[in-house]
Design an enzyme around this catalytic site. Structure first.
Site, PDB file in Angstrom:
ATOM      1  CG  HIS A   8       7.251  -4.567   8.280  1.00  0.00           C
ATOM      2  ND1 HIS A   8       6.847  -5.800   7.815  1.00  0.00           N
ATOM      3  CD2 HIS A   8       6.527  -3.645   7.582  1.00  0.00           C
ATOM      4  CE1 HIS A   8       5.925  -5.640   6.886  1.00  0.00           C
ATOM      5  NE2 HIS A   8       5.700  -4.334   6.730  1.00  0.00           N
ATOM      6  CG  ASP A  28       3.360  -0.471   7.147  1.00  0.00           C
ATOM      7  OD1 ASP A  28       4.084  -1.412   6.771  1.00  0.00           O
ATOM      8  OD2 ASP A  28       2.113  -0.495   7.071  1.00  0.00           O
ATOM      9  CG  HIS A  40       2.076  -5.410   9.424  1.00  0.00           C
ATOM     10  ND1 HIS A  40       2.452  -4.158   9.876  1.00  0.00           N
ATOM     11  CD2 HIS A  40       2.230  -5.376   8.070  1.00  0.00           C
ATOM     12  CE1 HIS A  40       2.807  -3.398   8.863  1.00  0.00           C
ATOM     13  NE2 HIS A  40       2.697  -4.115   7.748  1.00  0.00           N
ATOM     14  NE  ARG A  80       1.112   0.449   3.516  1.00  0.00           N
ATOM     15  CZ  ARG A  80       2.390   0.075   3.620  1.00  0.00           C
ATOM     16  NH1 ARG A  80       2.707  -1.184   3.803  1.00  0.00           N
ATOM     17  NH2 ARG A  80       3.348   0.987   3.515  1.00  0.00           N
TER      18      ARG A  80
END
Length: 336
Positions: free
Chosen positions: A122, A124, A271, A286
């Site tokens: 995907h 983000d 990723h 994150r």
């Protein structure tokens, strides 16, 4: 070592990134076209010029890795992301109580059946009207073994498509959705922190920093390609997802250590986490920087392949010149 490739003229950073690399003690390119590890950089100590040059470098290399960033605590983590734009607040993922922009990725909070983007390629929050430009991930706890992350190069995926497929995709848009989160929210009743959006984006996207074309669909958030029949849409999306996940030459893999940091460009990479670390646990934090509305510039967009070819030719010419100079016979030896 693969030198960096200069970004397009619309970026103010020094193409040679002299300020950034003045602090770099070691550079490791994981592959020719994606993934670099930089040593000697403290992310908490970047000057404005270095931050600008690093942003351009990340856009070129897709993902950049750093070790030993113990100074990057949660407060500094947020400050680093804010240097590159407003930070996204995820509508569902648990976040730090003091900083809602900082999401907490703790495998202890992931019971069986929970939504999970590990092992699912995907980009983000591509469901947002203004999806992420950069993501900055640091792991505070790492498992005894396993738990790597893999990135795939959207530039290279585009470059290797045949011209008829490129022509088709460049005229299309796709709908990206929050469906995976809607299902989880409906099943659990978990509180949301914001709207679960759906957005329409071009299938082929121009990265505003490099000016290079990239595929911009993914297996988690892209529901359909608009204007095609369901069968056609499904076939094309599965084909692109298959290339993302199976073409090893597009990919770079990173093994985490405590206080390691990865920063990547969601506009041109995909990723996935590797869910191979059970029964161990890991916990990371994150921040996700919100970017621009995705666009495709048909007239002025270039490709990574074109830029890389020019750079490679220059490197080869330099190497050949140096080899020729070394092979010349010393005049003093000729007189002996």
């Amino acid at each position: 070592m693969t030198p960096s490739i200069a970004p397009s003229d619309n970026v103010g950073a020094d193409p040679e990134k002299k300020a950034l690399f003045a602090s770099v003690t070691k550079r490791i390119d994981y592959t020719p076209k994606i993934g670099t590890e930089l040593h000697g950089i403290k992310l908490t100590e970047l000057t404005e010029q270095q931050a600008d040059e690093l942003a351009a470098f990340i856009a070129e290399r897709g993902v950049v890795f750093f070790r030993d960033q113990e100074d990057l605590d949660r407060k500094e983590h947020v400050k680093l992301g804010q240097r590159w734009g407003p930070l996204h607040v995820h509508p569902l993922v648990p976040h730090d109580q003091e900083s809602p922009e900082l999401i907490v990725l703790d495998s202890r909070l992931s019971p069986p059946g929970r939504y999970n983007t590990n092992n699912s390629w995907h980009s983000d929050v591509s469901f947002e009207p203004y999806p992420s430009s950069f993501s900055i991930l640091k792991f505070e706890e790492i498992p005894e073994a396993g738990g790597d992350t893999i990135w795939s190069n959207g530039y290279q995926l585009y470059d290797n498509l045949s011209q008829p497929i490129k022509t088709l995709l460049e005229g299309l848009t796709a709908t990206h959705t929050s469906d995976i989160f809607r299902v989880f929210q409906a099943n659990t009743g978990r509180q949301t922190f914001g709207k679960l959006n759906d957005s329409v984006h071009p299938v082929i996207r121009t990265n505003p920093v490099t000016g290079w074309k990239s595929v911009f669909t993914n297996s988690v958030f892209t529901r359909e390609i608009n204007g095609l029949s369901p069968t056609e849409s499904k076939w094309i999306l599965e084909y692109l997802n298959d290339l993302t996940s199976k073409r090893l030459d597009y990919q770079v893999r990173f093994s985490w250590k405590k206080d390691s940091v990865a920063i990547w460009d969601n506009r041109s990479t995909f990723h996935t986490g590797v869910p191979d670390f059970q029964p161990y646990f890991r916990k990371g934090v994150r921040v996700t920087v919100s970017g621009e509305a995705p666009f495709y510039d048909a007239e002025s967009s270039g490709t990574q392949a074109e830029a890389f070819k020019k750079t490679a030719e220059a490197i080869i010419a330099k190497q050949e010149k140096e080899a020729a100079e070394k092979s010349k016979v010393d005049p003093a030896l000729q007189l002996a």
